[in-house]
Design an enzyme around this catalytic site. Sequence first.
Site, PDB file in Angstrom:
ATOM      1  N   GLY A   1      53.333 -44.384  -8.828  1.00 44.71           N
ATOM      2  CA  GLY A   1      51.888 -44.410  -9.039  1.00 44.71           C
ATOM      3  C   GLY A   1      51.300 -43.005  -8.896  1.00 44.71           C
TER       4      GLY A   1
ATOM      5  N   TYR B   1      47.273 -59.194  -0.671  1.00 47.34           N
ATOM      6  CA  TYR B   1      47.396 -57.738  -0.511  1.00 47.34           C
ATOM      7  C   TYR B   1      47.777 -57.405   0.934  1.00 47.34           C
ATOM      8  CZ  TYR B   1      45.953 -52.794  -0.455  1.00 47.34           C
ATOM      9  OH  TYR B   1      45.917 -51.408  -0.315  1.00 47.34           O
TER      10      TYR B   1
HETATM   11  P1  NAP Z   1      44.880 -46.305  -7.844  1.00 45.20           P
HETATM   12  O1  NAP Z   1      44.106 -45.072  -8.102  1.00 45.20           O
HETATM   13  O2  NAP Z   1      44.477 -47.583  -8.473  1.00 45.20           O
HETATM   14  O3  NAP Z   1      46.414 -45.994  -8.172  1.00 45.20           O
HETATM   15  C1  NAP Z   1      47.397 -46.989  -8.165  1.00 45.20           C
HETATM   16  C2  NAP Z   1      48.600 -46.456  -8.871  1.00 45.20           C
HETATM   17  O4  NAP Z   1      49.642 -47.463  -8.858  1.00 45.20           O
HETATM   18  C3  NAP Z   1      48.337 -46.129 -10.337  1.00 45.20           C
HETATM   19  O5  NAP Z   1      48.795 -44.809 -10.584  1.00 45.20           O
HETATM   20  C4  NAP Z   1      49.189 -47.119 -11.115  1.00 45.20           C
HETATM   21  O6  NAP Z   1      49.807 -46.519 -12.263  1.00 45.20           O
HETATM   22  C5  NAP Z   1      50.279 -47.434 -10.106  1.00 45.20           C
HETATM   23  N1  NAP Z   1      50.937 -48.721 -10.401  1.00 45.20           N
HETATM   24  C6  NAP Z   1      50.385 -49.953 -10.376  1.00 45.20           C
HETATM   25  N2  NAP Z   1      51.320 -50.864 -10.732  1.00 45.20           N
HETATM   26  C7  NAP Z   1      52.467 -50.183 -10.967  1.00 45.20           C
HETATM   27  C8  NAP Z   1      53.774 -50.564 -11.347  1.00 45.20           C
HETATM   28  N3  NAP Z   1      54.105 -51.852 -11.562  1.00 45.20           N
HETATM   29  N4  NAP Z   1      54.735 -49.602 -11.487  1.00 45.20           N
HETATM   30  C9  NAP Z   1      54.420 -48.291 -11.285  1.00 45.20           C
HETATM   31  N5  NAP Z   1      53.183 -47.878 -10.920  1.00 45.20           N
HETATM   32  C10 NAP Z   1      52.216 -48.812 -10.762  1.00 45.20           C
HETATM   33  O7  NAP Z   1      44.928 -46.637  -6.273  1.00 45.20           O
HETATM   34  P2  NAP Z   1      44.998 -45.691  -4.998  1.00 45.20           P
HETATM   35  O8  NAP Z   1      43.764 -45.920  -4.242  1.00 45.20           O
HETATM   36  O9  NAP Z   1      45.400 -44.319  -5.380  1.00 45.20           O
HETATM   37  O10 NAP Z   1      46.178 -46.421  -4.201  1.00 45.20           O
HETATM   38  C11 NAP Z   1      47.443 -45.832  -3.957  1.00 45.20           C
HETATM   39  C12 NAP Z   1      48.121 -46.614  -2.828  1.00 45.20           C
HETATM   40  O11 NAP Z   1      47.326 -46.512  -1.629  1.00 45.20           O
HETATM   41  C13 NAP Z   1      48.264 -48.112  -3.123  1.00 45.20           C
HETATM   42  O12 NAP Z   1      49.508 -48.580  -2.657  1.00 45.20           O
HETATM   43  C14 NAP Z   1      47.150 -48.721  -2.305  1.00 45.20           C
HETATM   44  O13 NAP Z   1      47.413 -50.050  -1.948  1.00 45.20           O
HETATM   45  C15 NAP Z   1      47.108 -47.803  -1.103  1.00 45.20           C
HETATM   46  N6  NAP Z   1      45.848 -47.844  -0.368  1.00 45.20           N
HETATM   47  C16 NAP Z   1      44.694 -47.434  -0.963  1.00 45.20           C
HETATM   48  C17 NAP Z   1      43.511 -47.485  -0.215  1.00 45.20           C
HETATM   49  C18 NAP Z   1      42.198 -47.064  -0.788  1.00 45.20           C
HETATM   50  O14 NAP Z   1      41.174 -47.259  -0.119  1.00 45.20           O
HETATM   51  N7  NAP Z   1      42.140 -46.498  -1.982  1.00 45.20           N
HETATM   52  C19 NAP Z   1      43.525 -47.954   1.097  1.00 45.20           C
HETATM   53  C20 NAP Z   1      44.731 -48.351   1.652  1.00 45.20           C
HETATM   54  C21 NAP Z   1      45.897 -48.283   0.912  1.00 45.20           C
HETATM   55  P3  NAP Z   1      49.518 -47.096 -13.746  1.00 45.20           P
HETATM   56  O15 NAP Z   1      48.043 -46.920 -13.987  1.00 45.20           O
HETATM   57  O16 NAP Z   1      50.375 -46.254 -14.617  1.00 45.20           O
HETATM   58  O17 NAP Z   1      49.934 -48.545 -13.686  1.00 45.20           O
END
Ligand code: NAP
Length: 234
Positions: free
Chosen positions: A8, A142
């Site tokens: 990701g 989740y």
């Molecule tokens: P984001 O901007 O939505 O990014 C999520 C990434 O995951 C995207 O690059 C997407 O790539 C990739 N992804 C989704 N399904 C996939 C798959 N099947 N195979 C490969 N890649 C996949 O979200 P983010 O906020 O940066 O989150 C990153 C991580 O941090 C996640 O695990 C999330 O649960 C965790 N997190 C985030 C927060 C928050 O507040 N933002 C808080 C706690 C934890 P594609 O677009 O190419 O699918």
Amino acid sequence: MKTAIVTGGSGGIGSAICRMLAENNYFVYVNYSSSKEKAIKLAEEIHGSAIKFDISDREQVNNAINSIGQVDLLINNAGISEINTFDSVSPEKADRILNINLKGTLNCSRAVIPDMIHRKSGVIINISSIWGQCGASCEVDYSASKAGVIGFTKALAKELAPSGIRINCIAPGFIMTDMNSNFSESDLQLIKNDIPLGIFGTPQDIANAVMFFASEKSSFITGQILGVNGGMNI
Ligand code: NAP
């Protein structure tokens, strides 16, 4: 030069991690599943390489990682979320959340570990969530998937410590990315009121923690869960 894979890598937190690793002399593979343009653009910017695979598909993961060769650092960052009551989430969506967030983390780790064991060296960093620690209403699947990532981190860290491989986990609090783009201004204010430091986190905050776990500065640390959450979970 060491090699890192960031799953990701084109997303909000992932792209900050990729940039940070590149600044610290890693060759970075920016993984994506659908955001091809973003991943290619970022890979060009950081002189890395974009690589497409769906982390929930074991065959795709194995083929991609075999094509890379030696991996020194794996960041299991890719994830999806869904805000809905538990009984309203479709079975397909519920499976997808577990298959990506938890099984995807296991798939990628399984693929890099044999070579790391052979070399007696390697680092894996898993991105869980504050909700994996505390549980979130209306994000039950989740929360379960992210709690699984915490259990996985602890168990695998014990198993692989004798092989010289460190596995740690970061549990972000509320970080401003696309994942949170659906919250209204009033919801955002309510959430902020629950954060003792009174601010939202940034992707850079998570990248800083990743860099610590990736570096020799954490060489005596494995199996740990670091909350990066402004004090929201103490
Ligand atoms: P984001 O901007 O939505 O990014 C999520 C990434 O995951 C995207 O690059 C997407 O790539 C990739 N992804 C989704 N399904 C996939 C798959 N099947 N195979 C490969 N890649 C996949 O979200 P983010 O906020 O940066 O989150 C990153 C991580 O941090 C996640 O695990 C999330 O649960 C965790 N997190 C985030 C927060 C928050 O507040 N933002 C808080 C706690 C934890 P594609 O677009 O190419 O699918």
